[in-house]
Design an enzyme around this catalytic site. Structure first.
Site, mmCIF file in Angstrom:
data_model
loop_
_atom_site.group_PDB
_atom_site.id
_atom_site.type_symbol
_atom_site.label_atom_id
_atom_site.label_comp_id
_atom_site.label_asym_id
_atom_site.label_seq_id
_atom_site.Cartn_x
_atom_site.Cartn_y
_atom_site.Cartn_z
ATOM 1 C CD GLU A 46 9.634 -31.008 25.482
ATOM 2 O OE1 GLU A 46 9.665 -30.581 26.700
ATOM 3 O OE2 GLU A 46 8.385 -31.226 25.223
ATOM 4 C CD GLU A 282 -0.822 -44.246 53.099
ATOM 5 O OE1 GLU A 282 -0.411 -44.519 53.975
ATOM 6 O OE2 GLU A 282 -0.128 -43.415 52.468
HETATM 7 C C1 AOF Z 1 6.061 -30.123 27.273
HETATM 8 N N1 AOF Z 1 7.057 -30.322 28.133
HETATM 9 O O1 AOF Z 1 8.139 -30.737 30.050
HETATM 10 C C2 AOF Z 1 5.814 -30.340 29.972
HETATM 11 C C3 AOF Z 1 4.663 -30.164 29.372
HETATM 12 O O2 AOF Z 1 1.724 -24.308 32.723
HETATM 13 P P1 AOF Z 1 2.821 -24.340 31.534
HETATM 14 O O3 AOF Z 1 2.800 -23.512 30.739
HETATM 15 O O4 AOF Z 1 4.261 -24.947 32.168
HETATM 16 O O5 AOF Z 1 2.296 -25.536 30.653
HETATM 17 C C4 AOF Z 1 1.797 -26.812 31.258
HETATM 18 C C5 AOF Z 1 1.052 -27.478 30.069
HETATM 19 O O6 AOF Z 1 2.153 -27.914 29.263
HETATM 20 C C6 AOF Z 1 0.811 -29.059 30.883
HETATM 21 O O7 AOF Z 1 -0.478 -28.863 31.408
HETATM 22 C C7 AOF Z 1 0.989 -29.935 29.762
HETATM 23 O O8 AOF Z 1 0.088 -29.886 28.701
HETATM 24 C C8 AOF Z 1 2.064 -29.390 29.121
HETATM 25 N N2 AOF Z 1 3.446 -29.942 29.738
HETATM 26 N N3 AOF Z 1 4.768 -30.006 27.830
HETATM 27 O O9 AOF Z 1 6.051 -30.056 26.239
HETATM 28 C C9 AOF Z 1 7.002 -30.533 29.623
HETATM 29 N N4 AOF Z 1 5.810 -30.357 31.478
HETATM 30 ZN ZN ZN Z 2 6.585 -27.416 26.526
#
Ligand code: AOF
Ligand code: ZN
Length: 355
Positions: A46, A282
């Site tokens: 986002e 595999e």
């Molecule tokens: C979102 N958008 O593109 C993603 C999300 O380690 P951080 O701070 O980057 O957070 C990772 C966590 O955030 C991940 O485990 C999952 O719960 C969420 N990922 N959330 O809004 C994203 N990649």
């Molecule tokens: Zn996020």
């Protein structure tokens, strides 16, 4: 959502253990910006889309996962969407992650209209390993990849299996490997095929997958490629606990780690304890059959090649036959051509997050 999913997949091999996430901003139904989570620790989907949009006020954000509500490595996406003036958010599925979840409530509290469940199955299939990792801490998500002749053999009568499938399929396998924490084979496959089990495709994985050999009797040939390269690429051999000491003495000097386990279920528990959330098996036929019989395969990547062998090593040497009426249907995740070959991806059970 299809566009957001395609974008999300561009993070394959680079974001685990985070999920794959893609986002598209639309104004009056027309996409105005998009983004995806490209790198572990980097901007979320986002935030990446908002950064490419001059004025997001009044837009709709279509995103493959519930926007996060937590301050992690980056600020909360739910807050960023609210601050940017996005008025509607369409998400495929909730984020079950304990830290990040709750974005939906935060968006709604700020007056943003939220729709949940658009193409939920597709998104869940894409993030199967992540969703499994959150919901099922007892073992890794297990995918089985098999390349067979059109009549269902993984090798000819002499055991030869090199080049059953074509170039496009081989490229796909390297792409696939990049997205798994570990790649596993049975001891016999090491003997017969002498595989390298390295990733040599367009996607360079952030973490090189651990190579795992399942060798109940501990007898792994020490003159093959896996052992020869164990000091460069992490290699783990899982053996019966009774022979673990002997196997460790033999293989340890090559830089191979040896762990003991009693049976396949236990071996998978051991792997999860080692931090392996997703395992791509595999082959060979025996390991595949044993995992299938034990109900330990969550996904099958089946590459079928248009050659006829008429005999050889059967792909699915399973022993638990069931009458048609009791057969459990698997769900089709994907069907597509890989050059002359055909890929079928089926899941035993989808790990759908609660909505
Ligand atoms: C979102 N958008 O593109 C993603 C999300 O380690 P951080 O701070 O980057 O957070 C990772 C966590 O955030 C991940 O485990 C999952 O719960 C969420 N990922 N959330 O809004 C994203 N990649
Ligand atoms: Zn996020």
């Amino acid at each position: 959502m299809a566009r957001a999913t395609a974008l999300a997949l561009r993070g394959w091999g680079r974001v685990a253990p985070n999920p794959l996430v893609g986002a598209v901003l639309l104004r009056d139904g027309t996409p105005v910006a998009d983004g995806f989570h490209a790198e572990y620790g980097g901007p979320h989907a986002e935030a990446a889309a908002l950064a490419r949009c001059d004025d997001a006020r009044g837009t709709t954000c279509v995103v493959t996962l519930e926007p996060c509500a937590h301050h992690g490595k980056t600020p909360p996406c739910a807050d960023a969407l609210i601050a940017a003036g996005v008025t509607r958010v369409v998400i495929a599925g909730r984020d079950p992650g304990a830290e990040a979840r709750g974005g939906v409530e935060r968006l709604r509290a700020a007056g943003v209209e939220v729709t949940i469940g658009t193409e939920a199955r597709e998104a869940a299939a894409m993030n199967a390993a992540y969703l499994w990792g959150v919901a099922r801490p007892e073992r890794p998500f297990v995918a089985l990849k098999l390349a067979t002749s059109v009549d269902g053999f993984i090798a000819d009568v002499a055991g030869g299996s090199k080049w059953i499938s074509g170039e496009a399929a081989r490229e796909f396998v390297h792409w696939l490997r990049a997205g798994f924490d570990a790649i596993g084979v049975g001891r016999r496959t090491v003997e017969v095929d002498d595989p390298a089990l390295t990733v040599r495709g367009a996607v360079v994985p952030r973490n090189v997958p651990l190579r795992v050999v399942f060798a109940r009797d501990g007898m792994v040939p020490s003159d093959g490629r896996l052992i020869a390269t164990a000091s460069e690429t992490a290699t783990l051999v899982i053996v019966g606990s009774g022979v673990a000491g002997r196997a460790a003495a033999q293989l340890g000097r090559f830089g191979v780690r040896v762990l003991g386990a009693d049976g396949l279920g236990d071996a998978l528990r051991v792997l999860r304890g080692e931090g392996v959330r997703s395992l791509l098996v595999e082959g060979g036929g025996q390991l595949a059959g044993a995992l299938l019989d034990a109900g330990l395969v969550d996904r099958l990547y089946w590459i079928q090649s248009p050659i006829w062998l008429g005999g050889g090593v059967t792909a699915f040497g399973t022993r638990n036959a069931v009458p048609l009426g009791e057969a459990l249907p698997w769900s089709v995740v994907e069907r597509r051509a890989l050059g002359p070959d055909t890929l079928l991806v089926v899941d035993r059970e989808l790990c759908l997050p609660a909505s």
